[in-house]
Each structure stands twice: as C-alpha cells, then as structure tokens.
Design a protein around this motif. Structure first.
Motif, PDB file in Angstrom:
ATOM      1  N   TRP A   8       0.754   5.757  42.009  1.00 51.69           N
ATOM      2  CA  TRP A   8       1.776   6.264  42.923  1.00 51.69           C
ATOM      3  C   TRP A   8       1.862   5.400  44.182  1.00 51.69           C
ATOM      4  O   TRP A   8       2.964   5.098  44.667  1.00 51.69           O
ATOM      5  N   SER A   9       0.718   4.970  44.719  1.00 50.58           N
ATOM      6  CA  SER A   9       0.713   4.153  45.935  1.00 50.58           C
ATOM      7  C   SER A   9       1.379   2.808  45.704  1.00 50.58           C
ATOM      8  O   SER A   9       2.167   2.341  46.532  1.00 50.58           O
ATOM      9  N   PHE A  10       1.082   2.167  44.569  1.00 46.72           N
ATOM     10  CA  PHE A  10       1.709   0.884  44.257  1.00 46.72           C
ATOM     11  C   PHE A  10       3.225   1.035  44.114  1.00 46.72           C
ATOM     12  O   PHE A  10       4.006   0.219  44.628  1.00 46.72           O
ATOM     13  N   VAL A  11       3.645   2.066  43.400  1.00 43.47           N
ATOM     14  CA  VAL A  11       5.075   2.286  43.182  1.00 43.47           C
ATOM     15  C   VAL A  11       5.780   2.576  44.503  1.00 43.47           C
ATOM     16  O   VAL A  11       6.907   2.104  44.745  1.00 43.47           O
ATOM     17  N   THR A  12       5.134   3.328  45.376  1.00 47.04           N
ATOM     18  CA  THR A  12       5.758   3.709  46.643  1.00 47.04           C
ATOM     19  C   THR A  12       5.799   2.550  47.625  1.00 47.04           C
ATOM     20  O   THR A  12       6.817   2.326  48.291  1.00 47.04           O
ATOM     21  N   VAL A  13       4.706   1.794  47.746  1.00 50.81           N
ATOM     22  CA  VAL A  13       4.654   0.719  48.735  1.00 50.81           C
ATOM     23  C   VAL A  13       5.623  -0.403  48.388  1.00 50.81           C
ATOM     24  O   VAL A  13       6.098  -1.118  49.263  1.00 50.81           O
ATOM     25  N   THR A  14       5.941  -0.565  47.101  1.00 54.59           N
ATOM     26  CA  THR A  14       6.910  -1.578  46.697  1.00 54.59           C
ATOM     27  C   THR A  14       8.335  -1.049  46.714  1.00 54.59           C
ATOM     28  O   THR A  14       9.260  -1.775  46.330  1.00 54.59           O
ATOM     29  N   THR A  15       8.509   0.201  47.139  1.00 51.91           N
ATOM     30  CA  THR A  15       9.811   0.874  47.234  1.00 51.91           C
ATOM     31  C   THR A  15      10.507   0.976  45.876  1.00 51.91           C
ATOM     32  O   THR A  15      11.734   1.066  45.807  1.00 51.91           O
ATOM     33  N   VAL A  16       9.732   0.965  44.785  1.00 52.02           N
ATOM     34  CA  VAL A  16      10.315   1.120  43.447  1.00 52.02           C
ATOM     35  C   VAL A  16      10.659   2.584  43.197  1.00 52.02           C
ATOM     36  O   VAL A  16      11.796   2.937  42.892  1.00 52.02           O
ATOM     37  N   GLY A  17       9.638   3.451  43.316  1.00 52.37           N
ATOM     38  CA  GLY A  17       9.883   4.879  43.200  1.00 52.37           C
ATOM     39  C   GLY A  17      10.348   5.348  41.838  1.00 52.37           C
ATOM     40  O   GLY A  17      11.490   5.781  41.668  1.00 52.37           O
ATOM     41  N   TYR A  18       9.467   5.270  40.834  1.00 50.37           N
ATOM     42  CA  TYR A  18       9.822   5.741  39.493  1.00 50.37           C
ATOM     43  C   TYR A  18      10.043   7.254  39.459  1.00 50.37           C
ATOM     44  O   TYR A  18      10.846   7.757  38.696  1.00 50.37           O
ATOM     45  N   GLY A  19       9.286   7.993  40.267  1.00 51.67           N
ATOM     46  CA  GLY A  19       9.440   9.440  40.283  1.00 51.67           C
ATOM     47  C   GLY A  19       8.550  10.175  39.314  1.00 51.67           C
ATOM     48  O   GLY A  19       8.642  11.401  39.200  1.00 51.67           O
ATOM     49  N   ASP A  20       7.689   9.438  38.564  1.00 50.14           N
ATOM     50  CA  ASP A  20       6.799  10.130  37.627  1.00 50.14           C
ATOM     51  C   ASP A  20       5.697  10.884  38.354  1.00 50.14           C
ATOM     52  O   ASP A  20       5.192  11.885  37.853  1.00 50.14           O
ATOM     53  N   TYR A  21       5.324  10.416  39.542  1.00 46.87           N
ATOM     54  CA  TYR A  21       4.345  11.116  40.372  1.00 46.87           C
ATOM     55  C   TYR A  21       4.944  11.275  41.765  1.00 46.87           C
ATOM     56  O   TYR A  21       5.541  10.335  42.306  1.00 46.87           O
ATOM     57  N   ALA A  22       4.756  12.460  42.328  1.00 42.02           N
ATOM     58  CA  ALA A  22       5.283  12.719  43.664  1.00 42.02           C
ATOM     59  C   ALA A  22       4.442  13.804  44.326  1.00 42.02           C
ATOM     60  O   ALA A  22       4.032  14.764  43.661  1.00 42.02           O
ATOM     61  N   PRO A  23       4.164  13.679  45.614  1.00 42.98           N
ATOM     62  CA  PRO A  23       3.392  14.712  46.309  1.00 42.98           C
ATOM     63  C   PRO A  23       4.200  15.981  46.494  1.00 42.98           C
ATOM     64  O   PRO A  23       5.426  15.938  46.667  1.00 42.98           O
ATOM     65  N   VAL A  24       3.511  17.105  46.456  1.00 44.49           N
ATOM     66  CA  VAL A  24       4.180  18.399  46.617  1.00 44.49           C
ATOM     67  C   VAL A  24       3.739  19.119  47.885  1.00 44.49           C
ATOM     68  O   VAL A  24       4.396  20.068  48.314  1.00 44.49           O
ATOM     69  N   THR A  25       2.644  18.693  48.486  1.00 46.38           N
ATOM     70  CA  THR A  25       2.159  19.336  49.708  1.00 46.38           C
ATOM     71  C   THR A  25       2.747  18.646  50.926  1.00 46.38           C
ATOM     72  O   THR A  25       3.167  17.482  50.869  1.00 46.38           O
ATOM     73  N   ALA A  26       2.765  19.371  52.037  1.00 44.22           N
ATOM     74  CA  ALA A  26       3.293  18.801  53.281  1.00 44.22           C
ATOM     75  C   ALA A  26       2.440  17.619  53.735  1.00 44.22           C
ATOM     76  O   ALA A  26       2.963  16.594  54.190  1.00 44.22           O
TER      77      ALA A  26
END
Length: 224
Positions: free
Chosen positions: A136-154
């Motif tokens: 998730w961190s790799f996908v997010t930091v590269t701004t790809v954002g597949y959406g297979d993992y996402a945080p649900v807590t604040a």
C-alpha cells in the motif's frame, strides 16, 4: 541518528511480529520511551540555544507535536525521521539521487508501519499484514493508487494524506532534477562554436602587436 534508528527497530518489531512474548514487547516499549526521552531532551536543548526561541518553535511544529503528545506514538516515528534527516540530509545534500532514494525508503517504511499499527484488527480493514502495508505504501507514494488496499480508520487516513504529500514532493524533486540535467546538457556550449571572449580578443591583439614588431625589425635589418 543512532537513537532514531534504534527507535525505528523497537517500534517496527512488535508491529511486524504481533506474536512476540509479553516480556520482549514490554522491553521494546521501554526502549521506545527512553529514546523518546532523548528526543525530548534534544528538542528542549535546541529551543534553549536558539537565538529566537519562539520562531524556532513556530518553524518546527512536527518536532513539538512528537515530544508534546507521547500518547500518539506514531508521531514519534516522525520525530525519528526528523532526526535521520538532520544527519543524513546534510551528508547527502547535493547528491539528489541518493537523497531521494534514502528519503523514499524511510518514508515508505515508516508509513507502512504506522498504517499497519492503526489498521490491524479494525472492522473492515484490508491492511492486516506488513506485506499489505508495504505494498500500500509503495502504491500510494508513487501516486498510482490501485485501490486494492485502503485505510479505514481516521488515523490510517491521516497517515495516507501525509504519504501522498510526501510522494508528490519526491516526484517533484525527481522531475526537477531530470529537467535541470536535460537543460544543462542542451545548453552546454560547443567549444568549436563558442564565441570569442574579451580575453581571447586581448590575447589575439597582443599576438598581432608582436608580429608587427617582428616585421618592422626585419624591414629595418634589410634596409641596413
């Protein structure tokens, strides 16, 4: 920097391996508290020696939050990252590629640990292992954002926002560095086509003057 790295290990081990014995977990928590105390002493010392104390506090809000809110343990990771940046950042200044590589590794590692600590065991959470958090961190930091993992807590979403901003900043540094390199290569002058400078003109004038003196000397010798 050593204290920051020790803290990162003490923070990471219980998160990556939640089945640790209670005694070892308590020891690692004590190590975190000791290192946090070192961060606190360092912050107080920097405030005391700063010429403009209130300006120093105003310009270092993350450090203040990390030492003033010990209940929010993930913020101590930010303080640890700040410590590493203080030392490594000065060493790597001017080496953009190495600086970006080290910063990316630290940001991705810390973000994966923080979001896993916030998400594991929560209702509806999809990030339950460190492998999931790291992906998730790799996908997010590269701004790809597949959406297979996402945080649900604040708390997890707060870390996600920070990671997105870091990813944009890192990509901006890489893009700017590449553009600067290309511009330098394109604008690099060709020695064969480089126009004459004032020094070149002066040197040529001096050579002409010397040649003229030699010609006059030869004419004088022929007349006698």
């Amino acid at each position: 920097m050593i204290a920051a790295l020790v803290f990162l290990v003490a923070f990471a081990v219980p998160i990556v391996n939640p089945g640790l014995p209670r005694g070892l977990r308590a020891t690692l928590m004590t190590v975190q508290d000791v290192v946090w105390a070192i961060f606190l002493v360092d912050y107080v010392y920097r405030v005391l020696v700063a010429p403009k104390k209130w300006e120093f506090v105003r310009k270092h809000p993350i450090d203040l939050a990390a030492v003033a809110l010990p209940a929010l343990r993930p913020l101590r990771l930010v303080a640890a990252l700040s410590f590493v940046h203080q030392v490594a950042g000065e060493k790597l200044r001017g080496h953009v590629a190495m600086y970006v590589a080290v910063a990316t590794i630290l940001v991705v590692t810390i973000s994966s640990l923080a979001v896993l600590n916030a998400e594991r065991g929560e209702p509806g959470a999809s990030i339950e292992t460190w492998q999931d958090a790291l992906w998730w961190s790799f996908v997010t930091v590269t701004t790809v954002g597949y959406g297979d993992y996402a945080p649900v807590t604040a708390e997890g979403r707060l870390f996600a926002v920070g990671l997105m901003l870091c990813g944009i900043a890192l990509l901006g540094i890489v893009t700017a560095s590449l553009a600067s390199w290309l511009i330098e290569r394109i604008a690099e002058p060709d020695p064969a086509k480089q126009p004459a400078t004032a020094a070149d003109v002066t040197a040529l004038t001096e050579q002409v003057r010397e040649l003229r003196a030699e010609v006059l000397a030869l004419r004088g010798g022929q007349g006698t």
